[in-house]
Write an enzyme that holds these catalytic residues in place. Sequence first.
Site, short mmCIF file in Angstrom:
data_model
loop_
_atom_site.label_atom_id
_atom_site.label_comp_id
_atom_site.label_asym_id
_atom_site.label_seq_id
_atom_site.Cartn_x
_atom_site.Cartn_y
_atom_site.Cartn_z
N CYS A 222 1.83 -9.98 14.12
CA CYS A 222 1.79 -11.38 14.53
C CYS A 222 0.33 -11.84 14.44
O CYS A 222 -0.58 -11.10 14.78
CB CYS A 222 2.27 -11.65 15.94
SG CYS A 222 3.98 -11.19 16.22
N ARG B 167 -0.46 -10.38 8.72
CA ARG B 167 -0.12 -9.71 9.98
C ARG B 167 1.36 -9.80 10.31
O ARG B 167 1.84 -9.13 11.22
CB ARG B 167 -0.92 -10.33 11.13
CG ARG B 167 -2.42 -10.18 10.97
CD ARG B 167 -3.13 -10.81 12.14
NE ARG B 167 -2.84 -10.10 13.36
CZ ARG B 167 -3.48 -9.04 13.78
NH1 ARG B 167 -4.47 -8.55 13.08
NH2 ARG B 167 -3.16 -8.45 14.90
N TRP C 150 5.84 -11.31 13.39
CA TRP C 150 6.47 -10.07 12.92
C TRP C 150 7.41 -9.68 14.06
O TRP C 150 6.94 -9.29 15.13
CB TRP C 150 5.41 -9.01 12.67
CG TRP C 150 5.96 -7.76 12.05
CD1 TRP C 150 6.10 -7.50 10.72
CD2 TRP C 150 6.43 -6.59 12.73
NE1 TRP C 150 6.63 -6.25 10.53
CE2 TRP C 150 6.84 -5.67 11.75
CE3 TRP C 150 6.55 -6.24 14.07
CZ2 TRP C 150 7.37 -4.41 12.07
CZ3 TRP C 150 7.08 -4.99 14.39
CH2 TRP C 150 7.47 -4.09 13.39
N ASN D 78 0.90 -12.37 20.67
CA ASN D 78 0.97 -11.20 19.80
C ASN D 78 1.01 -9.98 20.71
O ASN D 78 0.10 -9.79 21.50
CB ASN D 78 -0.27 -11.17 18.88
CG ASN D 78 -0.42 -9.86 18.15
OD1 ASN D 78 0.56 -9.16 17.90
ND2 ASN D 78 -1.65 -9.52 17.79
N GLY D 79 2.08 -9.20 20.62
CA GLY D 79 2.17 -8.01 21.47
C GLY D 79 3.59 -7.87 22.00
O GLY D 79 4.52 -8.52 21.51
N GLU E 256 0.13 9.63 -1.14
CA GLU E 256 -0.34 8.25 -1.13
C GLU E 256 0.31 7.45 -2.26
O GLU E 256 0.71 6.30 -2.07
CB GLU E 256 -1.88 8.25 -1.23
CG GLU E 256 -2.54 6.90 -1.33
CD GLU E 256 -2.27 5.96 -0.16
OE1 GLU E 256 -1.66 6.37 0.84
OE2 GLU E 256 -2.64 4.78 -0.28
N LYS F 268 2.59 4.13 -1.68
CA LYS F 268 2.28 2.84 -2.32
C LYS F 268 3.53 2.29 -2.99
O LYS F 268 3.85 1.12 -2.88
CB LYS F 268 1.18 2.97 -3.37
CG LYS F 268 -0.25 3.14 -2.92
CD LYS F 268 -0.84 1.99 -2.17
CE LYS F 268 -0.48 2.04 -0.72
NZ LYS F 268 -1.37 2.64 0.22
N GLU G 112 6.47 1.26 -0.43
CA GLU G 112 6.26 0.12 0.48
C GLU G 112 6.25 -1.22 -0.24
O GLU G 112 6.60 -2.23 0.33
CB GLU G 112 5.02 0.30 1.36
CG GLU G 112 3.70 0.20 0.66
CD GLU G 112 2.53 0.33 1.63
OE1 GLU G 112 2.61 -0.12 2.76
OE2 GLU G 112 1.50 0.89 1.19
N HIS H 159 11.36 24.62 -3.90
CA HIS H 159 12.07 24.93 -2.64
C HIS H 159 13.03 23.81 -2.24
O HIS H 159 13.42 23.70 -1.09
CB HIS H 159 11.05 25.18 -1.52
CG HIS H 159 10.16 26.35 -1.81
ND1 HIS H 159 10.60 27.65 -1.78
CD2 HIS H 159 8.86 26.41 -2.20
CE1 HIS H 159 9.61 28.46 -2.11
NE2 HIS H 159 8.54 27.73 -2.37
N LYS I 203 0.29 -5.82 8.16
CA LYS I 203 -0.95 -5.13 7.85
C LYS I 203 -1.45 -4.30 9.02
O LYS I 203 -1.94 -3.20 8.86
CB LYS I 203 -2.00 -6.18 7.44
CG LYS I 203 -3.32 -5.59 7.02
CD LYS I 203 -3.20 -4.89 5.69
CE LYS I 203 -4.47 -4.21 5.26
NZ LYS I 203 -4.18 -3.19 4.24
#
Length: 611
Positions: free
Chosen positions: A2, A27, A73, A99-100, A484, A488, A491, A507, A606
């Site tokens: 947010c 955000r 968000w 926000n929270g 990584e 990438k 997402e 395995h 983010k």
Amino acid sequence: MCGIVAYIGPRQAQDVIIKGLKRLEYRGYDSTGIALMNGGLNVYKKKGKVSELEKSLNGFDLNSHIGMGHTRWATHGEPNDENAHPHYSATKKLAIIHNGIIENYSSLKEDLERKGHTFQSETDTEVFIHFIEDIYENEKCSLDEAVRLALTKVIGAYAIVVMSLDNSELLIAARKGSPLVVGVGKGEYFMASDATPIIEYTNEVIYLNDYEMAIINKGELTIKNTENLPLTPYIQTVDMELEAIEKGGFDHYMLKEIFEQPRSIKDCMRGRLDSASGRLILGGLREYVNTLVNADRILIVACGTSWHAGLVAEYFFEEYCRIPVEVEYASEFRYRNPVIREGDVIIAISQSGETADTLAAIEMAKSKGAIIFGVCNVVGSSIPRATHAGAYTHAGPEIGVASTKAFTAQLIVLNMIALIVAQQKGTIPQQKFLELLIEMENIPEKVEIVLKHNDKIRDIAAKFIDTNNFLYLGRGYNFPVALEGALKLKEISYIHAEGYPAAEMKHGPIALIDEAMPVVFIATKDSSYEKIVSNIQEVKARKGKVISIITEGDTLIPTMSDHVIEVPKTIESLMPLVSVIPLQLLSYHIAVMRDCNVDQPRNLAKSVTVE
Ligand code: M6R
């Protein structure tokens, strides 16, 4: 998660706020809203991005010199118009952005419902503003006092701004656990989740600390804490150029940030590393460097891409310093009652410096007496303030949700820390130390060379846009790079991808290999080259499609790969800095060709300020 922004001053508030919300959209972006004092305290909100809200505002007279906005968000309640912020109080005389998460909102809600309150949304935030108003009416106190009293009773995290119909010159803000910056202009004030919406107007800012409130009333700013103690505002100058937060001609922030890496890597080393004189200094570590030198064990805590940087750092510290390292997901570490002994040192890595799990892991380790180093990108964020010492990555603002330039800058800082410790400990020969310094200075140029393969990588990407799964394999230093690369891709393109140590393939994952399975090998010429050649053959024997990241001049792997992308030769421990670049570009192009929103992928934000 947010983004919040507020303004009071001579400008048109909606212009500042809408622009600010666009800067904060990284955000969260599932719904947006704005409150203005335009002939009343009016709230306009909409499911979707800021552009949707903007369209819906056409035709309204929005003239107001005070206002606040929010990009959400979702945590409590699905993304829709009702759950979007701002939220009104019961009488609609107050409004809030938040926000929270308010953890005790259900019990507060039950109490308020018993008193006859009804709610329009499913959010914890609406309960919060009803609660504030309830106190305001019952205590007959000032509004800022009512906010303060409410803050002492809520449990959870918040950055809030409150507006009141009764006072068009009043903004009340507070933070605990979620970031909030106050911008101090000439006769105007700004508030935002970070400095990006503010720097266009002023570079004088105050970073609020937890349990602090900022009250702007009739042009006067007061800072106090939730225990009602007045505080002297600490105004800092932010060193951020507007250009750094704009796309600068690129289609997406992510692409811009990938291409910025030669510069961000240089910025990260500037003034710290000079191979000619053999000088390597990290000012932020100086006081605590002996703590690291004498560490019995290093525990690295981080999330996501920063955790991958931590895995590479494990190799640095073990190779150069011979210190045992454990790399922990902050979210697991914080709830595990881990054994932390005297002699253990924690390194926390975070781009945003706000990741809730990493922050909580730091607090928990601190409570057990550990010394904590931070490696963060956002200056003034919560993690650098919660740690004993640390080093910034100086990569500049990273706005694309997929982390790219922050990762390479983290690797540089972690490599520098490990080298400083190794030199002081005497575990690295001076010759090797100097070779590494020289080669680190060459890395920006080598990254530049990889970026020149962008068109080729786009052509390769075009062949895989309808693929459902990807496997990424690497060994040694390139194993975290494989993780990584897979992160990438998943997402931003929503293609399922897994990273594995190449030798682990046999395995289990080898069962997945058939002609429909692309496998990306990070197969540069290093100590495990022969081994990875065998792994490639194993995949080819099962008809998998092989994309190999190889060292320039390698003539063997191209004979057994469907596609190859060359990267320049470098020292093995520095290879992740160059071998990750093609993977960033590959995922970027696949996502763009799949028509995905690469800068704002679905369900992500983010800065993950919720646990
Ligand atoms: O800001 P942080 O580095 O603490 O963030 C950690 C993760 O949330 C972050 O790296 C995330 O995984 C990125 N979206 C990866 O690209």
